[in-house]
Scaffold this active site. Sequence first.
Site, PDB file in Angstrom:
ATOM      1  N   LEU A   1       0.838  -1.195   0.000  1.00 48.45           N
ATOM      2  CA  LEU A   1       0.000   0.000   0.000  1.00 48.45           C
ATOM      3  C   LEU A   1       0.873   1.244   0.000  1.00 48.45           C
ATOM      4  O   LEU A   1       2.043   1.187  -0.354  1.00 48.45           O
ATOM      5  CB  LEU A   1      -0.925  -0.031   1.211  1.00 48.45           C
ATOM      6  CG  LEU A   1      -1.800  -1.301   1.324  1.00 48.45           C
ATOM      7  CD1 LEU A   1      -2.579  -1.300   2.633  1.00 48.45           C
ATOM      8  CD2 LEU A   1      -2.735  -1.430   0.134  1.00 48.45           C
ATOM      9  N   GLY A   2       0.337   2.348   0.412  1.00 46.26           N
ATOM     10  CA  GLY A   2       1.087   3.603   0.390  1.00 46.26           C
ATOM     11  C   GLY A   2       2.122   3.680   1.494  1.00 46.26           C
ATOM     12  O   GLY A   2       2.196   2.824   2.381  1.00 46.26           O
TER      13      GLY A   2
ATOM     14  N   LYS B   1      10.037  -2.535   3.828  1.00 48.40           N
ATOM     15  CA  LYS B   1      11.156  -1.634   3.562  1.00 48.40           C
ATOM     16  C   LYS B   1      11.722  -1.972   2.192  1.00 48.40           C
ATOM     17  O   LYS B   1      12.173  -3.089   1.938  1.00 48.40           O
ATOM     18  CB  LYS B   1      12.234  -1.808   4.635  1.00 48.40           C
ATOM     19  CG  LYS B   1      13.588  -1.195   4.289  1.00 48.40           C
ATOM     20  CD  LYS B   1      13.533   0.317   4.127  1.00 48.40           C
ATOM     21  CE  LYS B   1      14.925   0.880   3.812  1.00 48.40           C
ATOM     22  NZ  LYS B   1      14.883   2.329   3.534  1.00 48.40           N
TER      23      LYS B   1
ATOM     24  N   ASP C   1      20.286   6.705  14.479  1.00 52.26           N
ATOM     25  CA  ASP C   1      19.145   7.588  14.213  1.00 52.26           C
ATOM     26  C   ASP C   1      18.042   7.277  15.220  1.00 52.26           C
ATOM     27  O   ASP C   1      16.922   6.938  14.858  1.00 52.26           O
ATOM     28  CB  ASP C   1      18.651   7.396  12.779  1.00 52.26           C
ATOM     29  CG  ASP C   1      17.611   8.449  12.379  1.00 52.26           C
ATOM     30  OD1 ASP C   1      17.586   9.517  13.018  1.00 52.26           O
ATOM     31  OD2 ASP C   1      16.819   8.184  11.462  1.00 52.26           O
TER      32      ASP C   1
END
Length: 343
Positions: free
Chosen positions: A71-72, A94, A182
């Site tokens: 999906l988006g 991913k 991160d």
Amino acid sequence: MRVSTRQQHPLHLQVTRTNNGKFLVSPNSQEPAQQAASEEAPVSPGLFPSCEPVPPAHQGPTILGDRFLLLGPAEGSTLYRCVDVTTGTQLVAKALSVAERGGEALFQAHQRLEDTGAASPVAGVVEAPRGRRYLLLEGHHGDLHAYVRARRRLREPEARRLFKQIARAVAACHENGVVLRDLKLRKFVFADEARTRLRLESLEDAVIVDEQDDKLTDRRGCPAYVAPEVLRSGRAYSGQAADIWSLGVLLYTMLVGRYPFNDAEHASLFAKISRGQFAVPEGLSPRAQCLVRSLLRKDPSERPCAEDVLRHPWLSRPLRVPRTSGRSANDQLVPESGVAHQD
């Protein structure tokens, strides 16, 4: 397109299907992850990537491996929402290209943490056209950034309960030779619908380090969370100590509802971080203030390791919270997009 079951591909990874239906990845020892990570070009402090990168537009739903519906993109992430059409299970995907640096490190990091519960388990790896591959991770029930923003800030009992899980996850990463680089609120997601269990959503930007040497020279991370020593051009720094600083920014933001260092311009923001001066609201308990200050020490050698964070009295002893706690009308809320300079 078919799901990979056992294949040796250009990322030097071996994908094997297990009895429970998952697809596990075994690295080829001929090309260690440390080499892939060290090849990344240093980034100037003024060129840090956006705090919450937005993935490129995805052209409609796509079927992967005749089984997974892509999906988006997930909000504020480089990951995509995905669903297993045979079971209805929600997943996260991913996208990886053959030439992507750090792809091997991403697989190895997830593999190292597979049995710790610190990160989302790998659900599979599927092939796609034009040399693309998708790493599938188990789905979640929202991220911590959106959760804190919706509540403006968290009260100490809830913040303590969630932060203890975060500290355990970071400790598991460091124990297994994984430096996150991160570390931020949006990296953590809720593993259950009741939103009581946290885990790392993905190990993007993580790097595998030697047990005896965690020195890094590249500069990666979210501007609001980056440690002072990372901003010093050309100097090696401890990756684990930099993670601990980011952990301090994360805890401060959970408790206060704003970042400890903030500025509209990255240059000014980095100058404030380099000075290491910030204010802790008096409304927080003395133990909470103590932990925040210990995590945000300017000298990396003075910061506790992840295991010692879990032994801090704020986490290891009964909680004592002041009866009243106030906030200034000028306090900046956690920004919707996660970028340091946006309200």
